[in-house]
Design an enzyme around this catalytic site. Structure first.
Site, PDB file in Angstrom:
ATOM      1  N   GLU A 234      45.639 -29.591  93.020  1.00  0.00           N
ATOM      2  CA  GLU A 234      45.747 -30.976  92.544  1.00  0.00           C
ATOM      3  C   GLU A 234      47.079 -31.602  92.953  1.00  0.00           C
ATOM      4  OE1 GLU A 234      44.640 -29.575  88.544  1.00  0.00           O
ATOM      5  OE2 GLU A 234      43.234 -31.252  88.502  1.00  0.00           O
TER       6      GLU A 234
ATOM      7  N   GLY B 270      45.966 -26.554  89.415  1.00  0.00           N
ATOM      8  CA  GLY B 270      47.024 -27.569  89.484  1.00  0.00           C
ATOM      9  C   GLY B 270      47.755 -27.583  90.820  1.00  0.00           C
TER      10      GLY B 270
ATOM     11  N   GLU C 163      39.173 -23.574  87.582  1.00  0.00           N
ATOM     12  CA  GLU C 163      39.256 -23.802  86.131  1.00  0.00           C
ATOM     13  C   GLU C 163      38.002 -23.371  85.382  1.00  0.00           C
ATOM     14  OE1 GLU C 163      40.425 -25.831  88.419  1.00  0.00           O
ATOM     15  OE2 GLU C 163      42.368 -26.607  87.777  1.00  0.00           O
TER      16      GLU C 163
ATOM     17  N   ALA D 276      48.130 -24.444  86.957  1.00  0.00           N
ATOM     18  CA  ALA D 276      48.834 -24.601  85.682  1.00  0.00           C
ATOM     19  C   ALA D 276      49.093 -23.203  85.135  1.00  0.00           C
ATOM     20  CB  ALA D 276      47.964 -25.396  84.713  1.00  0.00           C
TER      21      ALA D 276
HETATM   22  N1  COA Z   1      49.384 -19.019  85.436  1.00  0.00           N
HETATM   23  C1  COA Z   1      50.168 -18.047  84.919  1.00  0.00           C
HETATM   24  N2  COA Z   1      50.476 -16.931  85.595  1.00  0.00           N
HETATM   25  C2  COA Z   1      49.975 -16.802  86.825  1.00  0.00           C
HETATM   26  C3  COA Z   1      49.142 -17.772  87.414  1.00  0.00           C
HETATM   27  C4  COA Z   1      48.852 -18.925  86.657  1.00  0.00           C
HETATM   28  N3  COA Z   1      48.091 -19.915  87.134  1.00  0.00           N
HETATM   29  N4  COA Z   1      48.780 -17.354  88.662  1.00  0.00           N
HETATM   30  C5  COA Z   1      49.384 -16.159  88.834  1.00  0.00           C
HETATM   31  N5  COA Z   1      50.096 -15.834  87.743  1.00  0.00           N
HETATM   32  C6  COA Z   1      50.920 -14.630  87.530  1.00  0.00           C
HETATM   33  C7  COA Z   1      50.053 -13.405  87.270  1.00  0.00           C
HETATM   34  O1  COA Z   1      49.688 -13.326  85.906  1.00  0.00           O
HETATM   35  C8  COA Z   1      51.017 -12.306  87.687  1.00  0.00           C
HETATM   36  O2  COA Z   1      51.959 -12.119  86.655  1.00  0.00           O
HETATM   37  P1  COA Z   1      52.431 -10.610  86.253  1.00  0.00           P
HETATM   38  O3  COA Z   1      53.084 -10.101  87.512  1.00  0.00           O
HETATM   39  O4  COA Z   1      53.393 -10.857  85.141  1.00  0.00           O
HETATM   40  O5  COA Z   1      51.195  -9.859  85.888  1.00  0.00           O
HETATM   41  C9  COA Z   1      51.774 -12.934  88.863  1.00  0.00           C
HETATM   42  O6  COA Z   1      51.631 -14.339  88.732  1.00  0.00           O
HETATM   43  C10 COA Z   1      51.207 -12.534  90.216  1.00  0.00           C
HETATM   44  O7  COA Z   1      49.826 -12.835  90.228  1.00  0.00           O
HETATM   45  P2  COA Z   1      48.672 -11.735  90.495  1.00  0.00           P
HETATM   46  O8  COA Z   1      47.415 -12.223  89.836  1.00  0.00           O
HETATM   47  O9  COA Z   1      49.148 -10.369  90.113  1.00  0.00           O
HETATM   48  O10 COA Z   1      48.569 -11.837  92.086  1.00  0.00           O
HETATM   49  P3  COA Z   1      47.296 -11.497  92.987  1.00  0.00           P
HETATM   50  O11 COA Z   1      47.785 -11.486  94.386  1.00  0.00           O
HETATM   51  O12 COA Z   1      46.566 -10.309  92.469  1.00  0.00           O
HETATM   52  O13 COA Z   1      46.315 -12.768  92.786  1.00  0.00           O
HETATM   53  C11 COA Z   1      45.785 -15.116  92.588  1.00  0.00           C
HETATM   54  C12 COA Z   1      46.724 -14.040  93.201  1.00  0.00           C
HETATM   55  C13 COA Z   1      46.386 -16.472  92.911  1.00  0.00           C
HETATM   56  C14 COA Z   1      44.379 -14.983  93.178  1.00  0.00           C
HETATM   57  C15 COA Z   1      45.724 -14.891  91.042  1.00  0.00           C
HETATM   58  O14 COA Z   1      47.055 -14.830  90.543  1.00  0.00           O
HETATM   59  C16 COA Z   1      45.008 -15.981  90.289  1.00  0.00           C
HETATM   60  O15 COA Z   1      43.793 -16.018  90.289  1.00  0.00           O
HETATM   61  N6  COA Z   1      45.762 -16.871  89.607  1.00  0.00           N
HETATM   62  C17 COA Z   1      45.224 -17.857  88.742  1.00  0.00           C
HETATM   63  C18 COA Z   1      44.665 -19.030  89.515  1.00  0.00           C
HETATM   64  C19 COA Z   1      44.038 -20.026  88.570  1.00  0.00           C
HETATM   65  O16 COA Z   1      43.070 -19.768  87.885  1.00  0.00           O
HETATM   66  N7  COA Z   1      44.634 -21.210  88.547  1.00  0.00           N
HETATM   67  C20 COA Z   1      44.131 -22.305  87.802  1.00  0.00           C
HETATM   68  C21 COA Z   1      44.812 -22.422  86.511  1.00  0.00           C
HETATM   69  S1  COA Z   1      44.190 -23.844  85.624  1.00  0.00           S
END
Ligand code: COA
Length: 260
Positions: free
Chosen positions: A117, A114, A137, A69
């Site tokens: 999911e 999500g 989460e 999400a």
């Molecule tokens: N919601 C909003 N933005 C998200 C996102 C999410 N779930 N997942 C990634 N992004 C965004 C990041 O903020 C970043 O944006 P920016 O370039 O404007 O800073 C962009 O996507 C790229 O992600 P980034 O974190 O820089 O990539 P990474 O390779 O370092 O890490 C992940 C990849 C997937 C490990 C990391 O993005 C992450 O942990 N995401 C969240 C996962 C999460 O907690 N999901 C559950 C949500 S309920």
């Protein structure tokens, strides 16, 4: 036929397979409300379009299936809005689960929160060797709210589900396959071809039987778990830990949780 929405691409190929791509890779295909609504509209169209016989769902951009999400959008939720969003996500994913046409998730990268999911709501999951699954989460002071607590438990059993949900640990594709979270792992280049081949085999079978088989399998399980999940997801949106967890993600720092 090819149709473009803001965040989702869909095209229909022979023999009636809709290839659906969640496609806003700058945010790793995160599911904001607009994406959820586009997906809902598209699923309703695919359901009623008699030229569509099966569906593949994948992620655009080559890095993520769906990274969850949209945390920036979650951040400002209170308990009421949180429970409502959780119900919305559950309802959209339910449309996938009850679609009377087989739906294969082709998981080609991060499938977190999500995103995991979404994959779990599909009837079958194929993962590329670079797929990663997780329900992180709790690291945001939240719980999975789009059916993850229910479907993960159904797929892998209570013990592994509990570990994944409580730890938020990310699991590579081969471990996800041995746990039963995905059906099998294939090479990244072959993922969509394999998904189409699998659907081709399914679609060679009796169409009415396929429809009724999906319905029958979906009857396994049941209970009030989805209701409880939405209620608790909403309650968490009013906690300080949730505000801190989401703010920390956006500010790219570690959260400091206080337990309230
Ligand atoms: N919601 C909003 N933005 C998200 C996102 C999410 N779930 N997942 C990634 N992004 C965004 C990041 O903020 C970043 O944006 P920016 O370039 O404007 O800073 C962009 O996507 C790229 O992600 P980034 O974190 O820089 O990539 P990474 O390779 O370092 O890490 C992940 C990849 C997937 C490990 C990391 O993005 C992450 O942990 N995401 C969240 C996962 C999460 O907690 N999901 C559950 C949500 S309920």
């Amino acid at each position: 036929m090819a149709e473009t929405r803001n965040h989702i691409l869909s095209e229909i190929e022979d023999p009636g397979i809709a290839l659906v791509t969640i496609n806003h890779p700058d945010k790793l295909n995160a599911l904001n409300l607009e994406v959820l609504e586009e997906l809902e509209g598209l699923l309703n169209e695919l359901k009623s379009d008699s030229s569509v016989r099966g569906v593949i769902i994948t992620g655009g951009g080559g890095k993520a299936f769906v990274a969850g999400a949209d945390i920036a959008e979650l951040k400002s939720l209170d308990s009421k809005a949180g429970a409502r969003l959780s119900k919305k996500g559950q309802n959209v994913f339910k449309l996938i689960e009850i679609l009377p046409k087989p739906v294969v998730a082709a998981v080609n990268g991060f499938a977190l929160g999500g995103g995991a999911e979404l994959a779990m709501a599909c009837h079958i999951r194929l993962a590329s060797s670079k797929a990663v699954f997780g329900l992180p989460e709790v690291s945001l002071g939240l719980i999975p709210g789009y059916g993850g607590t229910q479907r993960l438990t159904q797929l892998v059993g209570r013990g592994i589900a509990m570990e994944m949900i409580l730890s938020g640990r990310q699991v590579p594709a081969d471990e996800a396959a041995s746990a039963g979270l995905v059906n099998r792992v294939v090479s990244d280049e072959d993922l969509i071809t394999e998904a189409k081949e699998l659907l081709g085999k399914i679609l060679a079978n009796g169409p009415v039987a396929i429809k009724k088989a999906i319905r029958a399998v979906n009857e396994a399980g049941g209970g009030q778990g989805f209701e409880m999940e939405s209620k608790l997801f909403g309650e968490l949106c009013d906690t300080e830990d949730f505000k801190e967890g989401t703010a920390a993600f956006i500010e790219k720092r570690k959260p400091t949780f206080k337990g309230r």
